[in-house]
Design an enzyme around this catalytic site. Sequence first.
Site, mmCIF file in Angstrom:
data_model
loop_
_atom_site.group_PDB
_atom_site.id
_atom_site.type_symbol
_atom_site.label_atom_id
_atom_site.label_comp_id
_atom_site.label_asym_id
_atom_site.label_seq_id
_atom_site.Cartn_x
_atom_site.Cartn_y
_atom_site.Cartn_z
ATOM 1 N N SER A 185 -18.352 -19.102 49.681
ATOM 2 C CA SER A 185 -16.836 -19.564 49.446
ATOM 3 C C SER A 185 -16.059 -18.683 50.286
ATOM 4 O O SER A 185 -16.568 -17.574 50.637
ATOM 5 C CB SER A 185 -16.638 -19.292 47.901
ATOM 6 O OG SER A 185 -15.251 -19.024 47.662
ATOM 7 N N TYR A 242 -17.745 -13.326 39.977
ATOM 8 C CA TYR A 242 -18.177 -14.680 40.615
ATOM 9 C C TYR A 242 -18.038 -14.323 42.173
ATOM 10 O O TYR A 242 -19.234 -14.809 42.658
ATOM 11 C CB TYR A 242 -16.990 -15.727 40.292
ATOM 12 C CG TYR A 242 -17.336 -16.869 41.446
ATOM 13 C CD1 TYR A 242 -18.222 -17.619 41.469
ATOM 14 C CD2 TYR A 242 -16.096 -17.117 42.269
ATOM 15 C CE1 TYR A 242 -18.173 -18.975 42.173
ATOM 16 C CE2 TYR A 242 -16.413 -18.231 43.063
ATOM 17 C CZ TYR A 242 -17.453 -19.146 43.078
ATOM 18 O OH TYR A 242 -17.661 -20.031 44.009
ATOM 19 N N LYS A 255 -21.572 -14.610 44.978
ATOM 20 C CA LYS A 255 -21.597 -15.353 46.450
ATOM 21 C C LYS A 255 -22.053 -14.226 47.547
ATOM 22 O O LYS A 255 -22.755 -14.282 48.321
ATOM 23 C CB LYS A 255 -20.400 -15.744 46.919
ATOM 24 C CG LYS A 255 -19.968 -16.891 45.649
ATOM 25 C CD LYS A 255 -20.900 -18.266 46.275
ATOM 26 C CE LYS A 255 -20.636 -19.523 45.109
ATOM 27 N NZ LYS A 255 -21.718 -20.315 44.871
HETATM 28 P P1 NAD Z 1 -19.528 -27.800 39.599
HETATM 29 O O1 NAD Z 1 -19.355 -26.723 38.367
HETATM 30 O O2 NAD Z 1 -18.955 -29.103 39.624
HETATM 31 O O3 NAD Z 1 -21.301 -28.048 40.041
HETATM 32 C C1 NAD Z 1 -22.045 -26.911 39.877
HETATM 33 C C2 NAD Z 1 -23.000 -27.814 39.404
HETATM 34 O O4 NAD Z 1 -24.479 -26.849 38.880
HETATM 35 C C3 NAD Z 1 -22.945 -28.097 37.727
HETATM 36 O O5 NAD Z 1 -23.293 -29.486 37.893
HETATM 37 C C4 NAD Z 1 -23.686 -27.233 36.923
HETATM 38 O O6 NAD Z 1 -24.329 -28.065 35.796
HETATM 39 C C5 NAD Z 1 -24.715 -26.757 37.920
HETATM 40 N N1 NAD Z 1 -25.712 -25.566 37.416
HETATM 41 C C6 NAD Z 1 -24.856 -24.458 37.027
HETATM 42 N N2 NAD Z 1 -25.822 -23.433 36.671
HETATM 43 C C7 NAD Z 1 -26.963 -24.138 36.763
HETATM 44 C C8 NAD Z 1 -28.291 -23.475 36.607
HETATM 45 N N3 NAD Z 1 -28.504 -22.539 36.585
HETATM 46 N N4 NAD Z 1 -29.252 -24.468 36.721
HETATM 47 C C9 NAD Z 1 -29.250 -25.665 37.029
HETATM 48 N N5 NAD Z 1 -27.789 -26.229 37.406
HETATM 49 C C10 NAD Z 1 -26.924 -25.377 37.112
HETATM 50 O O7 NAD Z 1 -19.097 -27.095 40.946
HETATM 51 P P2 NAD Z 1 -18.450 -27.291 42.118
HETATM 52 O O8 NAD Z 1 -17.168 -27.367 42.480
HETATM 53 O O9 NAD Z 1 -19.427 -28.688 42.493
HETATM 54 O O10 NAD Z 1 -19.424 -26.268 43.188
HETATM 55 C C11 NAD Z 1 -20.597 -26.314 43.848
HETATM 56 C C12 NAD Z 1 -20.735 -25.064 44.473
HETATM 57 O O11 NAD Z 1 -19.995 -24.591 45.449
HETATM 58 C C13 NAD Z 1 -20.938 -23.871 43.458
HETATM 59 O O12 NAD Z 1 -21.899 -22.866 43.806
HETATM 60 C C14 NAD Z 1 -19.365 -23.048 43.616
HETATM 61 O O13 NAD Z 1 -19.452 -21.769 43.260
HETATM 62 C C15 NAD Z 1 -19.334 -23.345 45.071
HETATM 63 N N6 NAD Z 1 -17.852 -23.363 45.469
HETATM 64 C C16 NAD Z 1 -17.029 -24.163 44.843
HETATM 65 C C17 NAD Z 1 -15.603 -24.209 45.327
HETATM 66 C C18 NAD Z 1 -14.682 -25.013 44.597
HETATM 67 O O14 NAD Z 1 -13.636 -24.689 44.648
HETATM 68 N N7 NAD Z 1 -15.081 -26.176 43.875
HETATM 69 C C19 NAD Z 1 -15.148 -23.148 46.209
HETATM 70 C C20 NAD Z 1 -16.158 -22.677 47.126
HETATM 71 C C21 NAD Z 1 -17.516 -22.488 46.633
#
Ligand code: NAD
Length: 352
Positions: free
Chosen positions: A130, A154, A158
Amino acid sequence: MAVKTVLVTGGAGYIGSHTVLQLLLGGYKVVVVDNLDNSSETAIKRVKELAGKSKSNISFYKLDLRDRAALEKVFSSKKFDAVIHFAGLKAVGESVHKPLVYYDNNLIGTIILFEVMAAHGCKKLVFSSSATVYGWPKEVPCTEEFPLSAANPYGRTKLIIEEICRDIYNAESEWKIILLRYFNPVGAHPSGSIGEDPRGIPNNLMPFVQQVAVGRLPTLKVFGTDYKTRDGTGIRDYIHVVDLADGHIAALNKLDDPNIGCEVYNLGTGKGTSVLEMVKAFEQASEKKIPLVMVGRRPGDAEIVYASTGKAAKELNWKAKYGIDEMCRDQWNWASKNPYGYGSAENSSKKR
Ligand code: NAD
Ligand code: UDP
């Protein structure tokens, strides 16, 4: 060329579901593992519907990455060419109050995943990092070489996972790893069938705006109007989630480059947009008025963050195609068709 099989952790989530769809449409076979902690199996069902003829190329396992035995079983049943690792908890505020939950889920889950990958000889990885690892950048655009820092637990997860990736590559050069630093993903698939469905009250700007537009929340609080920006509100680099998903396909292709080791790429548009500009674009797309309340800065917020996009353009041959009007159009299309996301009004405030 042989069809590639990719394991996608967190593939039922917001970015994961969009990426899984692009993978299926691109001819990949996909296995999704997700514990559905922050997502719904309906997302997988909708992805299948959108994938048409490719719908038989996806399988789903509900499991937690920390359940080593369950993960082992998945790896024993199939050979994966690569893993895209999205699974993790992502709410900044929650991570401040529950750091151990974040360290346990994000770090332990990742370490177990990497151990199981190594044991099964799968050493190609794309990881969701991120822009938060740039902390409060001293200048913009943020290049991949900027100093890294963490402003909350958080962000620290990362940063730690990025370091773990660099360490495992240094220890064993067979690993090929791409760390993708996302800027601010927004929008939804143009079909309006899949999109973001956060649990409880949203933390991020656009899911909040969306819920005000559909009448679930009364007003948007604008956090800070005294930043040194064009209109005093914070500036971010919003990127359409479908562009972001395509960035993962570009990264997977790059993993075939024999010279790749552990590399990092920004995925952003390179353009900064203020909170008020984003609200205006959404109002135009939705023809809804978003009532605003101007409040003080949110603690920990950076003033201006946007990406340098040159490295991804040159080395991944990837560039974002969509602007904020398309992001807002598709976000509204999803919101108006699914005002309660994948659920219903009754279960919309579900909590962890
Ligand atoms: P999201 O919460 O919609 O998706 C994450 C998924 O991981 C969820 O479906 C959740 O149920 C699953 N999950 C969490 N812990 C788990 C575990 N221990 N075992 C199995 N499944 C698990 O989030 P997103 O927005 O799709 O983000 C995806 C990734 O991108 C994440 O790692 C997030 O930190 C990163 N990210 C997101 C953003 C944003 O703004 N959305 C920005 C930068 C980075
Ligand atoms: N923001 C806001 N009101 C909200 C949520 C966010 O004014 O309810 C602002 C926030 O201060 C920042 C921008 O919108 O300037 C993007 O915030 P978000 O949490 O979506 O992303 P991040 O700050 O993590 O980049």
